[in-house]
Design a protein around this motif. Sequence first.
Motif, mmCIF file in Angstrom:
data_model
loop_
_atom_site.group_PDB
_atom_site.id
_atom_site.type_symbol
_atom_site.label_atom_id
_atom_site.label_comp_id
_atom_site.label_asym_id
_atom_site.label_seq_id
_atom_site.Cartn_x
_atom_site.Cartn_y
_atom_site.Cartn_z
ATOM 1 N N SER A 1 0.523 -1.076 0.023
ATOM 2 C CA SER A 1 0.335 0.045 -0.036
ATOM 3 C C SER A 1 0.833 1.128 -0.088
ATOM 4 O O SER A 1 1.666 1.062 0.537
ATOM 5 C CB SER A 1 -0.622 0.107 1.469
ATOM 6 N N HIS A 2 0.474 1.972 -0.827
ATOM 7 C CA HIS A 2 1.417 3.324 -0.699
ATOM 8 C C HIS A 2 0.695 4.354 -0.229
ATOM 9 O O HIS A 2 0.532 5.759 -0.870
ATOM 10 C CB HIS A 2 1.701 3.978 -2.440
ATOM 11 N N VAL A 3 1.758 3.820 1.483
ATOM 12 C CA VAL A 3 1.540 5.470 2.344
ATOM 13 C C VAL A 3 2.083 5.537 3.040
ATOM 14 O O VAL A 3 3.350 4.933 3.013
ATOM 15 C CB VAL A 3 -0.409 5.231 2.866
ATOM 16 N N ILE A 4 2.298 6.905 3.545
ATOM 17 C CA ILE A 4 3.265 7.540 4.027
ATOM 18 C C ILE A 4 2.869 8.127 5.689
ATOM 19 O O ILE A 4 1.945 8.946 6.008
ATOM 20 C CB ILE A 4 4.337 8.342 3.093
ATOM 21 N N SER A 5 3.673 7.784 6.907
ATOM 22 C CA SER A 5 3.235 8.715 7.772
ATOM 23 C C SER A 5 3.430 10.743 7.506
ATOM 24 O O SER A 5 4.079 10.417 6.645
ATOM 25 C CB SER A 5 3.504 8.560 8.944
ATOM 26 N N TYR A 6 2.937 11.261 8.502
ATOM 27 C CA TYR A 6 3.090 12.774 8.190
ATOM 28 C C TYR A 6 4.636 12.656 8.012
ATOM 29 O O TYR A 6 5.316 13.943 7.472
ATOM 30 C CB TYR A 6 2.013 13.735 9.292
ATOM 31 N N ALA A 7 5.363 11.592 9.321
ATOM 32 C CA ALA A 7 7.007 12.381 9.325
ATOM 33 C C ALA A 7 7.700 11.940 8.849
ATOM 34 O O ALA A 7 8.672 12.391 8.120
ATOM 35 C CB ALA A 7 7.497 11.992 11.138
ATOM 36 N N GLY A 8 7.408 10.393 7.992
ATOM 37 C CA GLY A 8 7.851 10.337 7.049
ATOM 38 C C GLY A 8 7.815 11.031 5.755
ATOM 39 O O GLY A 8 8.827 11.316 4.652
ATOM 40 N N CYS A 9 7.240 11.713 5.451
ATOM 41 C CA CYS A 9 7.082 12.420 4.130
ATOM 42 C C CYS A 9 7.562 14.209 4.627
ATOM 43 O O CYS A 9 7.419 13.958 3.463
ATOM 44 C CB CYS A 9 5.612 13.035 4.757
ATOM 45 N N MET A 10 7.811 14.972 5.493
ATOM 46 C CA MET A 10 8.605 15.515 5.680
ATOM 47 C C MET A 10 10.145 15.605 5.795
ATOM 48 O O MET A 10 10.674 16.328 5.053
ATOM 49 C CB MET A 10 8.788 15.730 7.631
ATOM 50 N N LEU A 11 10.093 14.045 5.954
ATOM 51 C CA LEU A 11 11.554 13.489 6.122
ATOM 52 C C LEU A 11 11.674 13.399 4.734
ATOM 53 O O LEU A 11 13.116 13.748 3.621
ATOM 54 C CB LEU A 11 11.507 12.622 7.056
ATOM 55 N N GLN A 12 11.327 12.241 3.978
ATOM 56 C CA GLN A 12 11.668 12.415 2.500
ATOM 57 C C GLN A 12 12.000 13.394 1.907
ATOM 58 O O GLN A 12 12.843 13.669 0.679
ATOM 59 C CB GLN A 12 10.751 10.980 1.879
ATOM 60 N N GLY A 13 11.396 14.438 1.948
ATOM 61 C CA GLY A 13 11.333 15.522 0.415
ATOM 62 C C GLY A 13 11.699 16.381 1.673
ATOM 63 O O GLY A 13 12.705 17.813 0.750
ATOM 64 N N TYR A 14 12.196 16.651 2.839
ATOM 65 C CA TYR A 14 14.150 17.042 2.708
ATOM 66 C C TYR A 14 14.934 16.432 2.847
ATOM 67 O O TYR A 14 15.994 16.910 1.727
ATOM 68 C CB TYR A 14 13.737 16.905 4.710
ATOM 69 N N VAL A 15 15.396 14.883 2.015
ATOM 70 C CA VAL A 15 16.393 14.633 1.904
ATOM 71 C C VAL A 15 16.457 14.386 0.794
ATOM 72 O O VAL A 15 17.193 14.666 -0.115
ATOM 73 C CB VAL A 15 16.374 12.597 2.557
ATOM 74 N N ILE A 16 15.108 14.670 -0.040
ATOM 75 C CA ILE A 16 15.040 14.824 -1.814
ATOM 76 C C ILE A 16 15.306 16.133 -1.923
ATOM 77 O O ILE A 16 16.297 16.880 -2.784
ATOM 78 C CB ILE A 16 13.622 14.119 -2.482
ATOM 79 N N HIS A 17 14.436 17.572 -1.442
ATOM 80 C CA HIS A 17 15.696 18.317 -1.470
ATOM 81 C C HIS A 17 16.858 19.250 -1.375
ATOM 82 O O HIS A 17 17.435 19.518 -2.244
ATOM 83 C CB HIS A 17 14.242 19.114 -1.067
ATOM 84 N N ASN B 1 12.970 25.460 5.470
ATOM 85 C CA ASN B 1 11.649 25.063 4.947
ATOM 86 C C ASN B 1 10.980 24.238 5.470
ATOM 87 O O ASN B 1 10.263 24.476 5.463
ATOM 88 C CB ASN B 1 11.905 24.829 3.470
ATOM 89 N N THR B 2 11.540 22.944 5.589
ATOM 90 C CA THR B 2 10.629 21.769 6.420
ATOM 91 C C THR B 2 10.351 22.230 7.554
ATOM 92 O O THR B 2 9.268 22.067 7.762
ATOM 93 C CB THR B 2 11.401 20.855 6.562
#
Length: 282
Positions: free
Chosen positions: A50-66, A120-121
């Motif tokens: 299932s393609h779901v992600i936690s709020y904290a995980g979403c924040m972390l992924q966005g931070y790492v990619i950016h 930003n994050t």
Amino acid sequence: MKNVSGVTLFTLSGLDFKLEHRITLFFLTLLGLYGTVGFYPKFLLDLLSSHVISYAGCMLQGYVIHSSICSDFSILALMAYDRYVAICRPLVYHSVMTKQRIFFFVLLTWFLPLICMFMNTASLLGVRLCGLHIKKIYCVNWMIVALACSPLKANTAIAYFNIMFYFGHFLFILWSYVHLIRTCRSSKEKWGKFMQTCLPHFISLIAFSTAVLLDLLYMRFGSANFSQNLFNFMAIEFLLIPPMVNPLVYGFSLTKVRTIHNPHDSRYPSSDNSSAIAFQQP
């Protein structure tokens, strides 16, 4: 050679070198994995579950990619500066690009993106959201901003500051190449060496910048009527196109920057230090 039976462990003797060299290689390898770890493990997991992600995980992924993308721009700018000094100001190269200064510059190429993207994050933490669906295959800050119930003035200001800051990197690289071209056009030999050493870096820059710019523009101004497949391609093309282009570009026979000048001529110092930067392409 002694005969050994029942072997369960091997010794990698190729790693028998000084601790400081091990630490250097460790951090270089870690930086190389940083951006990919932010995207590929979660992407592969989503394909099979299932393609779901936690709020904290979403924040972390966005931070790492950016921050990974921004560090790539910083490294490209540092490479351009190194080549500018080596070619346009060869007599002062060693006084400008010392080993200590190179280490400091490389450290900045990672420290500044981490700080910029942290601001930003951090401006998104605790934001009240009015939606749950992110129309992307990974998390980025802008998609969270789009789900906010009210405009986020602080995040908008920080985001546009970061965009202008790294657009300044791009302008600086173009400025350095203007001077490089002017210097190398004085002779066919210099121009040929420029094509061998600097053109691959410039092509890599254009491919990476174009891919990131297209994703940024499409994400912010793209029509909602476009298909999800097109949106997905725009989301990952900066992860696919530059890695496909870079091996082709850098795979050609490249001559070191210092050979633009006669290496036997004592008037021109060699640029051995530049190799520490010149081949850290993203």
